[in-house]
Design a protein around this motif. Structure first.
Motif, short mmCIF file in Angstrom:
data_model
loop_
_atom_site.label_atom_id
_atom_site.label_comp_id
_atom_site.label_asym_id
_atom_site.label_seq_id
_atom_site.Cartn_x
_atom_site.Cartn_y
_atom_site.Cartn_z
N LYS A 153 -0.26 4.62 -2.65
CA LYS A 153 -0.67 3.22 -2.48
C LYS A 153 -0.29 2.39 -3.71
CE LYS A 153 -4.56 3.93 0.64
NZ LYS A 153 -6.01 3.85 0.80
N LEU A 154 -0.53 2.96 -4.89
CA LEU A 154 -0.18 2.25 -6.12
C LEU A 154 1.33 2.03 -6.22
CD1 LEU A 154 -2.57 3.96 -8.68
CD2 LEU A 154 -2.68 1.59 -7.89
N GLU A 155 2.10 3.05 -5.83
CA GLU A 155 3.56 2.90 -5.86
C GLU A 155 4.01 1.79 -4.90
OE1 GLU A 155 4.96 7.44 -7.09
OE2 GLU A 155 4.78 6.91 -4.96
N LYS A 156 3.40 1.71 -3.73
CA LYS A 156 3.75 0.65 -2.77
C LYS A 156 3.37 -0.72 -3.31
CE LYS A 156 3.40 3.59 1.31
NZ LYS A 156 2.63 3.97 2.48
N LEU A 160 3.10 -1.53 -6.42
CA LEU A 160 4.01 -1.82 -7.52
C LEU A 160 5.37 -2.28 -7.00
CD1 LEU A 160 4.46 -1.74 -10.59
CD2 LEU A 160 5.16 0.64 -10.32
N ALA A 161 5.85 -1.64 -5.93
CA ALA A 161 7.13 -2.02 -5.34
C ALA A 161 7.06 -3.43 -4.78
CB ALA A 161 7.53 -1.01 -4.27
N LYS A 162 5.96 -3.80 -4.16
CA LYS A 162 5.78 -5.15 -3.59
C LYS A 162 5.71 -6.21 -4.68
CE LYS A 162 3.38 -3.94 0.67
NZ LYS A 162 2.14 -4.07 1.42
N SER A 163 5.15 -5.85 -5.82
CA SER A 163 4.98 -6.84 -6.89
C SER A 163 6.28 -7.13 -7.65
CB SER A 163 3.89 -6.39 -7.86
OG SER A 163 4.32 -5.26 -8.57
N LYS A 164 7.32 -6.42 -7.44
CA LYS A 164 8.60 -6.60 -8.16
C LYS A 164 9.38 -7.72 -7.58
CE LYS A 164 9.32 -2.08 -10.10
NZ LYS A 164 10.17 -0.95 -10.19
#
Length: 89
Positions: free
Chosen positions: A80-83, A85-89
């Motif tokens: 979930k954190l990786e997702k 983080l990916a969305k916030s880029k």
């Protein structure tokens, strides 16, 4: 006179040996009984040990399952954190 005393002495000696032999036989019987009791107790202790080992194995299996569940939950949180983080880029 000696001839009269010897048979009585021999008879007394035989009687003493018979008494000693009976005493030894009784002692042997007591020792065999004690040995049988010890073997029974040893078997009971071995059965108790087997139950304890089975209980420990079950506890270890349960704690292992808990550990696997904890790892799965952590992996899900990381995902979930990786997702995010990916969305916030």
């Amino acid at each position: 006179m000696l001839a009269a005393v010897l048979p009585a002495a021999n008879a007394a000696s035989v009687t003493d040996r018979d008494v000693q032999s009976s005493a030894l036989a009784a002692k042997q019987a007591r020792l065999e009984s004690a040995q049988a009791q010890m073997e029974t107790e040893l078997a009971r202790l071995a059965a108790d040990l087997a139950r304890i080992e089975a209980f420990i194995a079950a506890q270890e299996a349960r704690s292992g399952m808990g550990e696997n569940e904890r790892i799965a939950a952590l992996e899900a949180r990381i995902s979930k954190l990786e997702k995010r983080l990916a969305k916030s880029k």
